[in-house]
Design an enzyme around this catalytic site. Structure first.
Site, mmCIF file in Angstrom:
data_model
loop_
_atom_site.group_PDB
_atom_site.id
_atom_site.type_symbol
_atom_site.label_atom_id
_atom_site.label_comp_id
_atom_site.label_asym_id
_atom_site.label_seq_id
_atom_site.Cartn_x
_atom_site.Cartn_y
_atom_site.Cartn_z
ATOM 1 N N HIS A 217 0.186 8.700 -4.589
ATOM 2 C CA HIS A 217 1.555 8.504 -4.103
ATOM 3 C C HIS A 217 2.200 9.818 -3.651
ATOM 4 C CE1 HIS A 217 2.064 4.570 -6.674
ATOM 5 N NE2 HIS A 217 0.987 4.568 -5.919
ATOM 6 N N ASP B 256 -5.385 4.759 -3.399
ATOM 7 C CA ASP B 256 -4.723 3.673 -4.133
ATOM 8 C C ASP B 256 -4.029 2.779 -3.094
ATOM 9 O OD1 ASP B 256 -3.293 2.068 -5.857
ATOM 10 O OD2 ASP B 256 -1.802 3.599 -6.323
ATOM 11 N N ASP C 224 -1.973 -2.494 0.623
ATOM 12 C CA ASP C 224 -0.895 -1.573 0.989
ATOM 13 C C ASP C 224 -1.012 -0.259 0.221
ATOM 14 O OD1 ASP C 224 -0.159 -3.150 -1.366
ATOM 15 O OD2 ASP C 224 1.757 -2.075 -1.299
ATOM 16 N N ASP D 83 -8.205 -1.190 -9.098
ATOM 17 C CA ASP D 83 -6.969 -0.457 -8.815
ATOM 18 C C ASP D 83 -6.680 0.585 -9.896
ATOM 19 O OD1 ASP D 83 -4.629 0.298 -7.587
ATOM 20 O OD2 ASP D 83 -3.459 -1.386 -8.325
ATOM 21 N N GLU E 44 1.787 -4.498 -3.200
ATOM 22 C CA GLU E 44 1.702 -4.215 -4.641
ATOM 23 C C GLU E 44 2.618 -3.068 -5.027
ATOM 24 O OE1 GLU E 44 0.071 -2.144 -8.247
ATOM 25 O OE2 GLU E 44 0.362 -1.393 -6.214
#
Length: 492
Positions: A464, A115, A78, A169, A145
């Protein structure tokens, strides 16, 4: 041909582009999970897809590597799916439009999902290769996650044979992560009463902030749009009786919110006072954030032309109570580590804020925090502080996504092997580091006795956010290192 078809290593960028075509925001993982299952089926690889849509794919050792320790490769499928306000996309149904800018990949108008799409791409490229020599590979790709590590919490790993894990990650090449903070999500709900008032509606926008990952960038002191709104609302309610109609800020609890929009009801005669308060507060905040968030803006973007007879809103009393809660809620770095230089020990981020007065019944304002700490007792104390504040404000709370920290191992054969190999390949030692951001390693270590784990990854920036980038050259170097690591046999 794909946009990335000319990049090397071809297999890695091919699979990365394939992943970007599939919408995979947290909670929307069925399509990407099924894609991984089809990949395994087409190659005759053993695989498991559990009820949560976690996927495990196993490829047996190549000839001559049967006696080497199995290696677990782990990442999550995700991503934090965010887009620019004026960019037309449905991130539940639409794929991303990737592009190349020099040495960087980006996505048009959205987050890129490097990510942790790059972990998926690395894993698929390894599983698909008939040329790379390797021990038994146990690929673990988890779900959700980014919203609490729910997949890692519930996955069954009892069928795995490996006790060495490379987590893929991380976002900085040359840094080997060996421990991380634990965390939790705290959802605070403040009930409010509604009323109908005569007045003008005013839409206020707080924006222009840099945002960022609340684990990686929390120490940079960047503005949090939700917290700035709380400060503004408190200033307003100090001088005026206003009613809150709506507020919407942030897209994920672990992303520092870049924009918050709110609608207030104010008496038409008091509009000039409101405008003065907003202008004054905007000036103060701009001065405070001049070097950290120079483009911050607080402004009125829309107001009704005439005073309306009936506007449903939160009562002025409860609007002030909400303002008091938001203005006094802790945010940002709470403590630095006493043992590791420049490491944040404890922090929290008010990532999401929402209230919409559109029903006849009373409702609740929702404020969602991401809490992190490398010390479990400090994490518990900060959660308790939020709970106490919420209780004082007449609200309730829900704690979810609680995950443990990942403790440092003094003895790590995997880390020693990786450090030695890195120095041989690049003529310098990597940095072995602890981080404040959360990783799934702690949860998975609780499921696999004596798990030896290191986390690595290529250079990424602004994860993000809609400015997220992934370095092409770094992706290639980390791939080269990963292949060499798998091909390097243990000394006998």
């Amino acid at each position: 041909m794909g946009v990335l078809s000319g990049l090397e290593p071809k297999s890695v960028f091919y699979y990365f582009e394939e992943v970007t075509k599939i919408p995979r925001g947290s909670g929307n993982v069925e399509r990407i999970s099924d894609h991984l299952v089809r990949f395994a089926e087409e190659r005759g690889l053993f695989h498991i897809q559990d009820e949560r849509k976690n996927v495990i794919i196993i490829k047996e050792a190549t000839a001559g590597y049967e006696k080497e320790p199995p290696v677990i490769l782990q990442g999550h499928m995700d991503m934090v799916a965010v887009h620019k306000p004026d960019y037309a996309i449905d991130m539940v149904t639409d794929g991303l439009k990737v592009g190349i800018d020099g040495d960087n990949l980006y996505a048009e108008g959205t987050s890129l999902g490097g990510d942790d799409g790059i972990a998926v791409a690395y894993a698929l490229a390894l599983l698909d290769s008939d040329e790379i020599r390797h021990p038994r590979l146990e690929v673990v790709i988890t779900v959700d996650e980014e919203v609490g590590m729910d997949g890692a919490r519930e996955i069954d790993l009892s069928m795995l044979k490996g006790h060495r894990m490379v987590n893929l990650d991380s976002e900085e090449e040359g840094i080997f992560l060996s421990s991380c903070a634990g965390g939790a999500r705290v959802r605070c709900l403040l009930p409010y009463r509604q009323t109908v008032r005569k007045g003008m509606t005013v839409e206020v926008e707080i924006g222009g902030l840099r945002g960022g990952h609340s684990g990686e960038e929390i120490d940079k002191g960047r503005g949090n749009a939700n917290c700035l709104f709380g400060r503004l609302l408190w200033n307003v309610t100090e001088e005026l009786n206003v009613g809150l109609v709506s507020v919407d800020g942030g897209l994920a609890d672990n992303a520092i919110p870049r924009e918050t929009k709110a609608v207030l009801v104010v008496n038409a005669a008091k509009l000039p006072v409101l405008e003065t308060i907003i202008e004054r507060t905007a000036g103060e905040i701009a001065g405070e954030l001049a070097s950290r968030d120079p483009d911050v803006r607080i402004r009125i973007v829309k107001e009704t032309d005439v005073e309306e007879e009936s506007i449903r809103c939160v009562t002025p009393e409860d609007t002030r109570r909400i303002a008091a809660f938001l203005a006094s809620a802790p945010n940002g770095v709470q403590a630095m580590s006493a043992d590791i230089a420049d490491l944040v020990e404890t922090s929290l981020n008010l990532g999401m804020l929402h209230c919409q007065v559109d029903l006849e019944s009373d409702g609740k304002l929702e404020a969602v925090f991401s809490v992190r700490s490398s010390i479990e007792s400090a994490k518990r104390a900060l959660i308790a502080r939020l709970q106490a504040l919420t209780s004082l404000a007449g609200g309730s709370d829900q704690v979810t996504g609680d995950y443990p920290g990942w403790q440092y191992r003094a003895s790590s054969p995997l880390r020693e092997k990786m450090v030695t190999l890195y120095e041989q390949m690049y003529g310098k030692k990597p940095i072995v580091q602890a981080i404040h951001a959360g990783l799934e390693c702690g949860l998975l270590a609780a499921k696999i006795p004596d798990l030896d784990c290191v986390s690595i990854g290529p250079d990424m920036k602004n994860i993000h956010t809609t400015e997220e980038t992934l370095s092409i050259s770094s992706t290639a170097r980390v791939w080269e290192f990963l292949v060499r690591l798998l091909e390097e046999k243990d000394e006998t």
